[in-house]
Enzyme design. Sequence first.
Site, PDB file in Angstrom:
ATOM      1  N   LEU A  18      37.452  37.110  30.723  1.00  0.00           N
ATOM      2  CA  LEU A  18      38.421  37.363  32.191  1.00  0.00           C
ATOM      3  C   LEU A  18      39.409  36.177  32.489  1.00  0.00           C
ATOM      4  O   LEU A  18      38.998  35.448  33.340  1.00  0.00           O
ATOM      5  CB  LEU A  18      37.718  38.792  32.490  1.00  0.00           C
ATOM      6  CG  LEU A  18      37.267  38.945  32.247  1.00  0.00           C
ATOM      7  CD1 LEU A  18      35.807  40.581  33.154  1.00  0.00           C
ATOM      8  CD2 LEU A  18      37.730  41.077  31.776  1.00  0.00           C
ATOM      9  N   ASP A  19      40.818  36.864  33.145  1.00  0.00           N
ATOM     10  CA  ASP A  19      41.211  36.305  33.402  1.00  0.00           C
ATOM     11  C   ASP A  19      40.614  35.867  35.375  1.00  0.00           C
ATOM     12  O   ASP A  19      39.731  37.288  35.670  1.00  0.00           O
ATOM     13  CB  ASP A  19      42.828  36.400  34.055  1.00  0.00           C
ATOM     14  CG  ASP A  19      42.833  37.875  34.809  1.00  0.00           C
ATOM     15  OD1 ASP A  19      42.621  38.047  36.176  1.00  0.00           O
ATOM     16  OD2 ASP A  19      43.977  38.957  33.898  1.00  0.00           O
ATOM     17  N   MET A  20      41.318  34.800  36.217  1.00  0.00           N
ATOM     18  CA  MET A  20      40.527  34.446  37.613  1.00  0.00           C
ATOM     19  C   MET A  20      40.443  36.259  38.116  1.00  0.00           C
ATOM     20  O   MET A  20      39.742  36.418  38.990  1.00  0.00           O
ATOM     21  CB  MET A  20      41.813  33.609  38.031  1.00  0.00           C
ATOM     22  CG  MET A  20      40.773  33.394  39.338  1.00  0.00           C
ATOM     23  SD  MET A  20      41.637  31.332  40.491  1.00  0.00           S
ATOM     24  CE  MET A  20      40.517  32.048  41.640  1.00  0.00           C
ATOM     25  N   PHE A  21      41.817  37.032  37.868  1.00  0.00           N
ATOM     26  CA  PHE A  21      41.705  38.028  39.377  1.00  0.00           C
ATOM     27  C   PHE A  21      40.789  38.973  39.268  1.00  0.00           C
ATOM     28  O   PHE A  21      41.433  40.188  39.809  1.00  0.00           O
ATOM     29  CB  PHE A  21      43.329  38.612  39.714  1.00  0.00           C
ATOM     30  CG  PHE A  21      44.001  36.636  40.145  1.00  0.00           C
ATOM     31  CD1 PHE A  21      43.155  36.214  41.478  1.00  0.00           C
ATOM     32  CD2 PHE A  21      44.623  35.548  39.290  1.00  0.00           C
ATOM     33  CE1 PHE A  21      44.232  34.943  41.917  1.00  0.00           C
ATOM     34  CE2 PHE A  21      45.601  35.007  40.176  1.00  0.00           C
ATOM     35  CZ  PHE A  21      45.367  34.431  41.276  1.00  0.00           C
ATOM     36  N   SER A  22      40.664  39.121  37.739  1.00  0.00           N
ATOM     37  CA  SER A  22      39.808  40.347  36.644  1.00  0.00           C
ATOM     38  C   SER A  22      38.660  40.204  37.331  1.00  0.00           C
ATOM     39  O   SER A  22      38.222  39.647  37.400  1.00  0.00           O
ATOM     40  CB  SER A  22      40.570  40.327  35.446  1.00  0.00           C
ATOM     41  OG  SER A  22      41.469  40.657  35.391  1.00  0.00           O
TER      42      SER A  22
END
Length: 299
Positions: A163-167
Site C-alpha cells: 500500500l502506498d504511504m498515504f493509504s
Amino acid sequence: QTVHHAHAVHEADAVRVHHGGAGYVENIAEDQVRGLAADAGQGGQLLHGVRHPAAKFRAELLRLQHFMARCGVASRRASEQIIAAGRVSVNGVVVTVPGTKVSAADDVRVDGTRIFLEQEKRYVLLNKPAGYVCSLADEKDRPVAADLLREAYSERLYNVGRLDMFSCGLIIFTNDGDFAAKLSHPSAELEKEYIVDTSVPLPRNLARDFMRGIRVDGVFYKCRTAEELNARRMRIILIEGKNREIRRVFEAQEVGIRKLERIRIGSVAIGDLAPGAFRDLTAAEVQSLLRLCSRAQEY
C-alpha cells in the site's frame, strides 16, 4: 483470536500481545527484491492445524528458488532475481542459475548469511496506518510498516503486495514464499476492496467509467466494480492492483482523495482490527485465500 497492538495492550478486551526478541522483519515485494535471509531452526511444526514439515526437506532435493522460499527469504519469483544478482552461494560457490538443486544439508547463503528451512510458517494480517511505507528501509527515514511487527515475531517476514504511504488498511506479511507467490500472481485475480473518501463531490459517471476502463498517461485502468456510496465516498474492487491505480484515476478526474482504505483481501475482511494492530490469519483463512487463487487459475 490473538490480536496484536503495536503500541498498547487492552487488558479489558483480553488482547494478548506476544513479546518476542528483537525480531527482524523484511519486506520483499514481487517487483522489489531486497533483504537478507533467515536464520531459523529446523523441524516440522503444526501451525493452526496446517503441517509444515521442514524436517522432510533435509534429504529432499529442491530447486534453489524453492528452497529459498521455504526458508522465508522471499517468494520463488523474487528469489530467482536474488539468485540472478549473484547474491546466493551454495557450499561456497556463487550460483546464478535458479534451477540448481539443493537440500537442507547444503550450506546455502544469501548475502553471506546462511539460510535454514523455517521452523514455523507465519501469516500475519496488519491494518497499516497511513504514514507508513511498505519497504525494507526508507532513505527518507519515514516510518516503515514492518516496524509494527518487529517485536512480536522473530521470523523474517515480508509483505505480500503493498500500500502506498498515504493509504491505510489491510496488508499480509508472511515467511511462506509459496503462499506469497500464489497470492501475488496475476492469474490469482484476488479481489481487493477499498473505500475512498474524497475532498470534493464525485463526478457523476466516474464509477461507470472506471468499470468500463480509463486510460491515464497511456496506462489502462479498469476496476472490477465501483459503487458510489454517497456524494464523496466510493467502494472499489480491484483485481489487478497496478501501482497507485485508484489515485491515478482520481487525479486524472481532478478529484482529491481524503482517505483511501483497503478493507478486504479476498475472503479476509478488516472487521474490528484497529489501525496499527495485527493478528495471525487462521488456518481456515489461509486455505480460503489459496482456494480463491486456485479457482481463478482454473478458468
